[in-house]
Design a protein around this motif. Structure first.
Motif, PDB file in Angstrom:
ATOM      1  N   PHE A  74       4.404   6.370  -0.874  1.00  0.00           N
ATOM      2  CA  PHE A  74       4.915   6.694   0.458  1.00  0.00           C
ATOM      3  C   PHE A  74       6.229   5.969   0.751  1.00  0.00           C
ATOM      4  CE2 PHE A  74       4.526   6.568   5.224  1.00  0.00           C
ATOM      5  CZ  PHE A  74       4.654   7.935   5.396  1.00  0.00           C
ATOM      6  N   GLY A  75       6.544   4.949  -0.064  1.00  0.00           N
ATOM      7  CA  GLY A  75       7.788   4.205   0.094  1.00  0.00           C
ATOM      8  C   GLY A  75       8.398   3.939  -1.266  1.00  0.00           C
ATOM      9  N   PHE A  76       9.666   3.511  -1.259  1.00  0.00           N
ATOM     10  CA  PHE A  76      10.378   3.354  -2.526  1.00  0.00           C
ATOM     11  C   PHE A  76      11.005   1.967  -2.693  1.00  0.00           C
ATOM     12  CE2 PHE A  76      10.371   7.794  -1.269  1.00  0.00           C
ATOM     13  CZ  PHE A  76       9.815   8.400  -2.376  1.00  0.00           C
ATOM     14  N   GLU A  77      11.700   1.474  -1.687  1.00  0.00           N
ATOM     15  CA  GLU A  77      12.381   0.186  -1.785  1.00  0.00           C
ATOM     16  C   GLU A  77      11.592  -0.875  -1.019  1.00  0.00           C
ATOM     17  OE1 GLU A  77      16.919   0.318  -1.898  1.00  0.00           O
ATOM     18  OE2 GLU A  77      16.431   2.047  -0.638  1.00  0.00           O
ATOM     19  N   GLU A  78      10.933  -1.727  -1.777  1.00  0.00           N
ATOM     20  CA  GLU A  78      10.052  -2.735  -1.181  1.00  0.00           C
ATOM     21  C   GLU A  78      10.793  -3.664  -0.229  1.00  0.00           C
ATOM     22  OE1 GLU A  78       8.540  -6.525  -3.260  1.00  0.00           O
ATOM     23  OE2 GLU A  78       6.930  -5.058  -3.550  1.00  0.00           O
ATOM     24  N   ASP A  79      11.953  -4.165  -0.653  1.00  0.00           N
ATOM     25  CA  ASP A  79      12.662  -5.138   0.168  1.00  0.00           C
ATOM     26  C   ASP A  79      13.138  -4.548   1.484  1.00  0.00           C
ATOM     27  OD1 ASP A  79      14.390  -3.493  -1.244  1.00  0.00           O
ATOM     28  OD2 ASP A  79      15.976  -5.008  -1.368  1.00  0.00           O
ATOM     29  N   LYS A  80      13.637  -3.306   1.458  1.00  0.00           N
ATOM     30  CA  LYS A  80      14.131  -2.684   2.690  1.00  0.00           C
ATOM     31  C   LYS A  80      12.993  -2.411   3.662  1.00  0.00           C
ATOM     32  CE  LYS A  80      18.463  -2.316   1.357  1.00  0.00           C
ATOM     33  NZ  LYS A  80      18.369  -2.810  -0.025  1.00  0.00           N
ATOM     34  N   ILE A  81      11.849  -2.004   3.144  1.00  0.00           N
ATOM     35  CA  ILE A  81      10.699  -1.734   4.012  1.00  0.00           C
ATOM     36  C   ILE A  81      10.226  -3.021   4.674  1.00  0.00           C
ATOM     37  CG2 ILE A  81       8.307  -0.922   4.090  1.00  0.00           C
ATOM     38  CD1 ILE A  81       8.967   0.926   1.761  1.00  0.00           C
ATOM     39  N   ILE A  82      10.115  -4.095   3.897  1.00  0.00           N
ATOM     40  CA  ILE A  82       9.653  -5.376   4.441  1.00  0.00           C
ATOM     41  C   ILE A  82      10.631  -5.908   5.483  1.00  0.00           C
ATOM     42  CG2 ILE A  82       9.255  -7.801   3.886  1.00  0.00           C
ATOM     43  CD1 ILE A  82       8.014  -6.919   1.266  1.00  0.00           C
ATOM     44  N   ILE A  83      11.917  -5.877   5.163  1.00  0.00           N
ATOM     45  CA  ILE A  83      12.922  -6.395   6.098  1.00  0.00           C
ATOM     46  C   ILE A  83      12.888  -5.615   7.414  1.00  0.00           C
ATOM     47  CG2 ILE A  83      15.399  -6.644   6.503  1.00  0.00           C
ATOM     48  CD1 ILE A  83      15.710  -7.178   3.506  1.00  0.00           C
ATOM     49  N   GLY A  84      12.835  -4.289   7.308  1.00  0.00           N
ATOM     50  CA  GLY A  84      12.784  -3.487   8.524  1.00  0.00           C
ATOM     51  C   GLY A  84      11.524  -3.741   9.344  1.00  0.00           C
ATOM     52  N   ALA A  85      10.380  -3.886   8.656  1.00  0.00           N
ATOM     53  CA  ALA A  85       9.108  -4.026   9.355  1.00  0.00           C
ATOM     54  C   ALA A  85       8.945  -5.376  10.050  1.00  0.00           C
ATOM     55  CB  ALA A  85       7.952  -3.797   8.380  1.00  0.00           C
ATOM     56  N   VAL A  86       9.548  -6.438   9.504  1.00  0.00           N
ATOM     57  CA  VAL A  86       9.367  -7.762  10.115  1.00  0.00           C
ATOM     58  C   VAL A  86      10.396  -8.046  11.206  1.00  0.00           C
ATOM     59  CG1 VAL A  86       8.367  -8.729   8.008  1.00  0.00           C
ATOM     60  CG2 VAL A  86      10.821  -8.983   8.434  1.00  0.00           C
ATOM     61  N   MET A  87      11.417  -7.218  11.338  1.00  0.00           N
ATOM     62  CA  MET A  87      12.468  -7.495  12.312  1.00  0.00           C
ATOM     63  C   MET A  87      11.957  -7.605  13.752  1.00  0.00           C
ATOM     64  SD  MET A  87      15.258  -8.264  10.946  1.00  0.00           S
ATOM     65  CE  MET A  87      16.304  -8.217  12.402  1.00  0.00           C
ATOM     66  N   PRO A  88      10.975  -6.793  14.198  1.00  0.00           N
ATOM     67  CA  PRO A  88      10.462  -6.985  15.559  1.00  0.00           C
ATOM     68  C   PRO A  88       9.791  -8.340  15.776  1.00  0.00           C
ATOM     69  CG  PRO A  88       9.921  -4.786  14.784  1.00  0.00           C
ATOM     70  CD  PRO A  88      10.467  -5.540  13.604  1.00  0.00           C
ATOM     71  N   LEU A  89       9.406  -9.021  14.696  1.00  0.00           N
ATOM     72  CA  LEU A  89       8.785 -10.339  14.818  1.00  0.00           C
ATOM     73  C   LEU A  89       9.812 -11.465  14.824  1.00  0.00           C
ATOM     74  CD1 LEU A  89       5.900  -9.860  12.196  1.00  0.00           C
ATOM     75  CD2 LEU A  89       5.735  -9.587  14.682  1.00  0.00           C
ATOM     76  N   VAL A  90      11.028 -11.177  14.369  1.00  0.00           N
ATOM     77  CA  VAL A  90      12.057 -12.213  14.236  1.00  0.00           C
ATOM     78  C   VAL A  90      12.463 -12.737  15.615  1.00  0.00           C
ATOM     79  CG1 VAL A  90      14.425 -12.656  13.492  1.00  0.00           C
ATOM     80  CG2 VAL A  90      12.892 -11.300  12.059  1.00  0.00           C
ATOM     81  N   PRO A  91      12.536 -14.069  15.795  1.00  0.00           N
ATOM     82  CA  PRO A  91      12.840 -14.656  17.107  1.00  0.00           C
ATOM     83  C   PRO A  91      14.337 -14.625  17.432  1.00  0.00           C
ATOM     84  CG  PRO A  91      12.516 -16.403  15.508  1.00  0.00           C
ATOM     85  CD  PRO A  91      12.258 -15.099  14.779  1.00  0.00           C
ATOM     86  N   LEU A 144       0.830  -1.203   0.000  1.00  0.00           N
ATOM     87  CA  LEU A 144       0.000   0.000   0.000  1.00  0.00           C
ATOM     88  C   LEU A 144       0.867   1.258   0.000  1.00  0.00           C
ATOM     89  CD1 LEU A 144      -2.776   1.350   0.194  1.00  0.00           C
ATOM     90  CD2 LEU A 144      -2.621   1.133   2.694  1.00  0.00           C
ATOM     91  N   ALA A 145       1.941   1.235   0.800  1.00  0.00           N
ATOM     92  CA  ALA A 145       2.843   2.385   0.855  1.00  0.00           C
ATOM     93  C   ALA A 145       3.501   2.622  -0.509  1.00  0.00           C
ATOM     94  CB  ALA A 145       3.910   2.162   1.930  1.00  0.00           C
ATOM     95  N   LEU A 146       3.905   1.561  -1.172  1.00  0.00           N
ATOM     96  CA  LEU A 146       4.510   1.701  -2.499  1.00  0.00           C
ATOM     97  C   LEU A 146       3.498   2.210  -3.524  1.00  0.00           C
ATOM     98  CD1 LEU A 146       6.617  -1.596  -2.582  1.00  0.00           C
ATOM     99  CD2 LEU A 146       7.496   0.733  -2.316  1.00  0.00           C
ATOM    100  N   TYR A 147       2.256   1.761  -3.405  1.00  0.00           N
ATOM    101  CA  TYR A 147       1.213   2.144  -4.362  1.00  0.00           C
ATOM    102  C   TYR A 147       0.888   3.635  -4.287  1.00  0.00           C
ATOM    103  CZ  TYR A 147      -3.314   2.243  -6.718  1.00  0.00           C
ATOM    104  OH  TYR A 147      -4.361   2.545  -7.557  1.00  0.00           O
ATOM    105  N   ILE A 148       0.874   4.165  -3.069  1.00  0.00           N
ATOM    106  CA  ILE A 148       0.526   5.587  -2.907  1.00  0.00           C
ATOM    107  C   ILE A 148       1.773   6.480  -2.946  1.00  0.00           C
ATOM    108  CG2 ILE A 148      -1.532   5.044  -1.573  1.00  0.00           C
ATOM    109  CD1 ILE A 148      -0.040   5.803   0.959  1.00  0.00           C
TER     110      ILE A 148
END
Length: 248
Positions: free
Chosen positions: A187-204, A181-185
């Protein structure tokens, strides 16, 4: 039956159970219980700890106590509190009765931050991880929003279903959707960096470290078990992101 040894065993077992429920290493729980027991004169104390249960005996003439560990979380503050109590007991700064009362009080105490605070911290961490992984500063807001929403979804789903892996899978789907959604509007540019950063709090991260430390300490059953649990968590996160990317 010696009631004093039964009470002592219950105290030591409570300390071990709270440590395991708070995400401590297996060898730390065993070492803590044995140190506490030997400081009180139980030189023949024995313990066997797994991620799902504890077997403890204060000695050959004492009854064996068993405790089940149905749930586990990462609570480093509670681990530190238990270590402080155990050290005070072994240094004879506390009586066993006082140690037991403090452990019972700690058992009923919630040291976690509020849900809102956890979401805010997850959002801040997600944004910072973008920079750590050589991303652009302009992607930090998108990662922060996606990471915060993903963590909130994880907390809510886990509270409803009590299934950790399903909660993490659902949270990673939310992260993927918010990233797209952020890429579509714009609001973001690099899909992989956004995903990696966002999932890090979930990483065990802590369970993986504990699995390695248990393996190095010779607790192979616990090490393999915790490693498998962490691997399933990573699989749930990866599957959720892959599901979104394949679907859209």
């Amino acid at each position: 039956m010696d009631t004093s040894s039964v009470f002592a065993a219950d105290c030591f077992l409570l300390a071990g159970r709270l440590l395991m429920q708070s995400g401590a290493e297996t060898y730390r729980a065993e070492d803590t219980m044995l140190r506490m027991a030997r400081s009180q004169g139980y030189q023949d104390a024995q313990s066997f700890v797994t991620p799902t249960g504890i077997i403890f005996s204060a000695g050959h003439e004492s009854p064996t106590r068993i405790a089940q560990i149905p749930r586990r979380a990462t609570d480093l503050s509670k681990i530190a509190e238990i270590n402080t109590i155990s050290r005070a007991l072994t240094a004879n700064q506390l009586s066993i009765e006082e140690a037991y009362e403090q452990l019972k009080t700690l058992e009923n105490k919630n040291l976690f931050r509020s849900e809102l605070a956890q979401v805010i911290y997850a959002a801040i961490a997600s944004g910072c991880f973008v920079i750590l992984f050589m991303g652009s500063v302009w992607d930090m807001p998108a990662a922060a929003i996606a990471g915060g929403i993903g963590h909130w979804v994880c907390l809510r789903v886990n509270a409803i279903t009590k299934v950790k892996f399903f909660a993490e899978f659902t949270a990673s789907i939310a992260v993927g959707l918010m990233t797209l959604l952020a890429l579509y509007i714009g609001f973001g540019f690099e899909e992989d960096k956004i995903i990696i950063g966002a999932v890090m709090p979930l990483v065990p991260g802590v369970p993986i470290a504990n699995a390695v430390r248990d393996m190095m300490a010779g607790h192979f059953v616990s090490g393999v078990t915790k490693g498998a649990e962490a691997s399933l968590t990573a699989l749930a996160i990866g599957s959720g992101i892959a599901f979104v990317l394949i679907l859209f």
